[in-house]
Design a protein around this motif. Structure first.
Motif, PDB file in Angstrom:
ATOM      1  N   LEU A   1       0.849  -1.189   0.000  1.00  0.00           N
ATOM      2  CA  LEU A   1       0.000   0.000   0.000  1.00  0.00           C
ATOM      3  C   LEU A   1       0.882   1.235   0.000  1.00  0.00           C
ATOM      4  O   LEU A   1       1.939   1.250   0.629  1.00  0.00           O
ATOM      5  CB  LEU A   1      -0.895   0.040   1.250  1.00  0.00           C
ATOM      6  N   VAL A   2       0.460   2.256  -0.703  1.00  0.00           N
ATOM      7  CA  VAL A   2       1.102   3.565  -0.623  1.00  0.00           C
ATOM      8  C   VAL A   2       0.077   4.518  -0.021  1.00  0.00           C
ATOM      9  O   VAL A   2      -0.973   4.770  -0.614  1.00  0.00           O
ATOM     10  CB  VAL A   2       1.565   4.063  -2.003  1.00  0.00           C
ATOM     11  N   ILE A   3       0.367   4.992   1.187  1.00  0.00           N
ATOM     12  CA  ILE A   3      -0.553   5.849   1.938  1.00  0.00           C
ATOM     13  C   ILE A   3       0.001   7.273   1.942  1.00  0.00           C
ATOM     14  O   ILE A   3       1.179   7.489   2.237  1.00  0.00           O
ATOM     15  CB  ILE A   3      -0.730   5.342   3.374  1.00  0.00           C
ATOM     16  N   ALA A   4      -0.857   8.240   1.632  1.00  0.00           N
ATOM     17  CA  ALA A   4      -0.377   9.603   1.393  1.00  0.00           C
ATOM     18  C   ALA A   4      -0.130  10.404   2.666  1.00  0.00           C
ATOM     19  O   ALA A   4       0.875  11.117   2.772  1.00  0.00           O
ATOM     20  CB  ALA A   4      -1.372  10.345   0.503  1.00  0.00           C
TER      21      ALA A   4
ATOM     22  N   ILE B 213       6.997   2.301  13.730  1.00  0.00           N
ATOM     23  CA  ILE B 213       6.612   1.530  12.542  1.00  0.00           C
ATOM     24  C   ILE B 213       6.351   2.454  11.364  1.00  0.00           C
ATOM     25  O   ILE B 213       6.822   2.209  10.247  1.00  0.00           O
ATOM     26  CB  ILE B 213       5.368   0.668  12.846  1.00  0.00           C
ATOM     27  N   THR B 214       5.619   3.532  11.593  1.00  0.00           N
ATOM     28  CA  THR B 214       5.340   4.447  10.482  1.00  0.00           C
ATOM     29  C   THR B 214       6.619   5.113   9.986  1.00  0.00           C
ATOM     30  O   THR B 214       6.726   5.447   8.797  1.00  0.00           O
ATOM     31  CB  THR B 214       4.317   5.519  10.904  1.00  0.00           C
ATOM     32  N   ALA B 215       7.590   5.305  10.874  1.00  0.00           N
ATOM     33  CA  ALA B 215       8.877   5.877  10.440  1.00  0.00           C
ATOM     34  C   ALA B 215       9.565   4.947   9.448  1.00  0.00           C
ATOM     35  O   ALA B 215      10.169   5.401   8.464  1.00  0.00           O
ATOM     36  CB  ALA B 215       9.780   6.120  11.649  1.00  0.00           C
ATOM     37  N   GLU B 216       9.469   3.653   9.692  1.00  0.00           N
ATOM     38  CA  GLU B 216      10.044   2.687   8.754  1.00  0.00           C
ATOM     39  C   GLU B 216       9.296   2.717   7.428  1.00  0.00           C
ATOM     40  O   GLU B 216       9.898   2.580   6.357  1.00  0.00           O
ATOM     41  CB  GLU B 216      10.005   1.278   9.353  1.00  0.00           C
TER      42      GLU B 216
ATOM     43  N   PHE C 157       3.804   6.951   2.805  1.00  0.00           N
ATOM     44  CA  PHE C 157       4.149   5.735   3.533  1.00  0.00           C
ATOM     45  C   PHE C 157       4.003   4.521   2.607  1.00  0.00           C
ATOM     46  O   PHE C 157       2.936   4.312   2.018  1.00  0.00           O
ATOM     47  CB  PHE C 157       3.236   5.558   4.752  1.00  0.00           C
ATOM     48  N   TYR C 158       5.060   3.746   2.514  1.00  0.00           N
ATOM     49  CA  TYR C 158       5.048   2.532   1.685  1.00  0.00           C
ATOM     50  C   TYR C 158       4.953   1.337   2.633  1.00  0.00           C
ATOM     51  O   TYR C 158       5.866   1.071   3.407  1.00  0.00           O
ATOM     52  CB  TYR C 158       6.317   2.443   0.847  1.00  0.00           C
ATOM     53  N   ILE C 159       3.826   0.607   2.563  1.00  0.00           N
ATOM     54  CA  ILE C 159       3.592  -0.508   3.485  1.00  0.00           C
ATOM     55  C   ILE C 159       3.688  -1.820   2.710  1.00  0.00           C
ATOM     56  O   ILE C 159       2.758  -2.210   1.995  1.00  0.00           O
ATOM     57  CB  ILE C 159       2.220  -0.391   4.164  1.00  0.00           C
TER      58      ILE C 159
END
Length: 684
Positions: A180-183, A195-198, A211-213
């Motif tokens: 997922l790519v979250i804006a 986790i979001t920093a990663e 954010f690339y998940i």
């Protein structure tokens, strides 16, 4: 014979030298060597036949070939890349070889001679058991059938092997591609900042904004359990449930081939064929067991669904809110369930439980516990590894003898297969108390990776997983069987999970929690009242989680006994229909999870997934003795080691259970642990 990186003693592993380009030559050599040994067995005159030069020689004839297959399959699972192609080559070649060997009437006759001479040869009880198992294997392989049917059986086995490998590799590739790519930050709100920093770093690495998940188990759980933004949770759920849709064709073909194989061999269904040599004995017993548990857990699951619905309505202020599949479709807590657990059991909403469970501490406490129970010691080992993530430990018995070595590969990464597993690669000789060589095993998981500022932090599910997989390793490691082919991991598959699942019980003991639960920054112990609440929470939504396993068990039994692969209905559609009866919400219309169900299409659990619950009922009962005598009672641990783990398949599992418990097993301990006995009585 061409010397390659795989030409070394079977009691060793050389992960620093293995090369994909060496596989073909090694494969040819080892098949030729195994075939030469088989021919030698066949040529042995009746007058010179012994158990050792026939039955034992047959078991030992493929040691090099078996090790090659284990190494290549492990490297394909751990590293992917060129190893995947080699895995396909090895699996196809070995399938052809083993199928032909089990259908060889001359070899079968050689083994039959040993049966005829069993009294003259003064075989031990263990040798007789091994011999009978081998003869049953020949019979169930179809060796006594006409040649045309034997050829068809060989072709079925080869195609199943090809499809199984392709299925597993498709899942890995689909998972690697899924992301997922979250804006914006609002769309990942609630997820821990580390986790979001990663995910932000991953976005930069992939040259995207936000954010690339990457899809993997830790990221899936992080989103589904923590993310406040429902659209993000919805997207992650759909991503997880729609990977590898092209595997439906493969799965459908595999089910059809298994049904054909069972019919050729004289069985009504593939389930009948599989369970004949297991504790269940008959397909009807496996089905009635799942039906009994479904009946026991269903009302409690509906009660849990109602409780969660009422909580969400209160939390959201929406009196008409109804749970959907993104709220309950899992064997662990999702978003609202996590919040309900926090409300019911947490004493401080600021405490993030995973911050108290670092991988290194959990591992250390597990080793200490195993040492107390079984008298073993773990020491870091200087062994070659296949990846920098891997750590190695030698295991020593109380008398200082080196009994086993384990390679631990804990972290999720791209290319690595999902889930967690133990892989036994070498069983050493323990006849007459020998310990000159160690057993060798591999333990693998997909835990969160450590970062520069933070260690690997585990959820309680992760903690249970670590102990579970090490339970498999200890079952093998503590084996002291007279015959190598009767070591722990060779037991029947509806018992095989009991020695691993029982390990999860220790995770929840006060004295263990006190040692494990220390904050990764401060080193402070999790507060006493929180530990008490944590223990109380073990049965939280236990019925819903049990129904998750029962659903997969029923799906497995259904597709291998009832499902008509010639019918127009799709396998995905059928599975969604079955799933609807196991949860209190509607099933996602896009759900194609059967396409990633590697347990039954690439993991050996076909028509046997019911064994997870079967074994769980046994392990809960086995642990009831520890509850009475003390969870860390060394005497009880020694009794369990000697009466169950050490004996492997030397006797029936039922005998080991009776010897340890003093009675036959039943499901009541499991129902009590899950609080089902109390709730069931309340609803009657």
């Amino acid at each position: 014979m061409t010397r390659t990186s795989f030409h070394h003693p079977v009691s060793e592993l050389h992960f620093d030298t293995y090369k994909p380009q060496d596989v073909k030559a090694a494969l040819e050599d080892f098949i030729a060597l195994a075939d030469e040994r088989v021919q030698r067995i066949i040529r042995t005159p009746r007058a010179k036949r012994t158990y050792e030069n026939t039955v034992q020689a047959l078991y030992d004839s493929t040691q090099e070939l078996d090790l090659l297959g284990d190494i290549v399959s492990h490297l394909a699972a751990a590293l992917a890349g060129d190893w995947e192609q080699q895995e396909q080559i090895v699996s196809e070649a070995t399938s052809t070889f083993y199928s032909a060997r089990s259908l060889n009437p001359k070899l079968h006759k050689a083994v039959q001679v040993i049966s005829e001479l069993r009294f003259q040869l003064k075989l031990t009880d263990h040798q007789i058991r091994s011999l009978e198992n081998l003869l049953a294997h020949f019979r169930r392989s179809g060796v006594e059938l006409p040649i045309a049917k034997r050829r068809r059986i060989q072709n079925i086995h080869l195609e199943l092997t090809q499809l199984s490998t392709e299925f597993a590799q498709n899942v890995v590739h689909a998972s690697d591609e899924a992301h997922l790519v979250i804006a914006t930050e609002d769309e990942v709100a609630g997820v821990p900042k580390n986790i979001t920093a990663e995910w932000q770093k991953e976005a930069k690495a992939h040259d995207v904004q936000g954010f690339y998940i990457q899809y993997n188990a830790p990221n899936y759980q992080a989103v589904m359990s923590n993310c406040d933004a429902k659209p993000t949770r919805d997207a992650m759920h759909k991503l997880s449930r729609t990977r590898a849709p092209h595997n439906e064709t493969i799965a459908r073909r595999m089910v059809a081939l298994r049904a054909e194989l069972a019919k050729i061999l004289g069985y009504k269904t593939y389930v009948d064929y599989v369970v004949e040599r297991r504790m269940a004995k008959r397909a009807s017993h496996a089905q009635s067991f799942i039906d009994e548990l479904t009946h026991a857990y269903r009302q409690a699951m509906l009660d849990e669904t109602k409780e969660l619905t009422m909580f969400v309505r209160e939390l959201t202020g929406d009196p008409k809110y109804f749970l959907d599949f993104t709220d309950v479709d899992s064997g662990f807590d999702l978003y609202y369930a996590s919040k309900l657990r926090q409300k019911k059991y947490a004493v401080d909403p600021k405490i993030r439980l995973e911050e108290y469970f670092t991988l290194d501490t959990v591992l250390q406490v597990m080793f200490e516990t195993l040492s107390t129970l079984y008298g073993v010691q773990f020491k870091p080992a200087d062994q070659a590894v296949c990846h920098s993530d891997v750590t190695v430990f030698d295991v020593f018995d109380e008398d200082g003898k080196h009994i086993s070595t384990v390679w631990c590969d804990w972290f999720a990464r791209k290319g690595k297969r999902a889930g967690a597993w133990e892989h036994t690669v070498y069983i050493a000789d323990r006849a007459n108390g020998a310990t000159d060589k160690p057993h060798l095993g591999l333990v693998n998981a997909n835990f969160p990776r450590p970062t520069k500022t933070m260690p690997s932090l585990l959820t309680m599910t992760d903690v249970e997983t670590m102990w579970h997989e090490f339970g498999h390793f200890m079952h093998m490691s503590l084996g002291r069987t007279e015959l190598r082919d009767q070591n722990g991991y060779e037991c029947v598959w509806d018992f095989i999970e009991a020695p691993s699942q029982i390990m999860e019980n220790w995770v929840w003991q006060d004295q263990i929690l006190h040692k494990m639960a220390k904050h990764y920054k401060t080193g402070k112990q999790l507060p006493e009242d929180y530990i008490r609440k944590l223990r109380e929470s073990r049965s939280f939504r236990a019925a819903s989680n049990a129904m998750w396993t029962l659903f997969w068990s029923q799906t497995d039994l259904y597709i291998h006994s009832v499902f008509d692969t010639k019918a127009k209905v799709g396998l995905n559609e059928m599975c969604r229909k079955v799933k609807g009866g196991y949860f209190g919400v509607q099933v996602a219309p896009y759900d194609t999870t059967i396409c990633t169900f590697t347990h039954i299409f690439a993991g050996g659990y076909a028509a046997g997934y019911y064994g997870y619950k079967w074994a769980e009922s046994i392990e809960a009962d086995l642990f009831s003795r520890f509850e009475t005598e003390g969870a860390l009672n060394p005497a009880t641990g020694r009794a369990y080691r000697d009466k169950v783990l050490a004996r492997g398949d030397e006797v029936d599992a039922e005998v080991e259970i009776r010897d340890f418990l003093g009675r036959n097993t039943n499901i009541e301990a499991m129902l009590k642990r899950d609080d089902i006995d109390r709730r069931r009585g309340r609803n009657n």
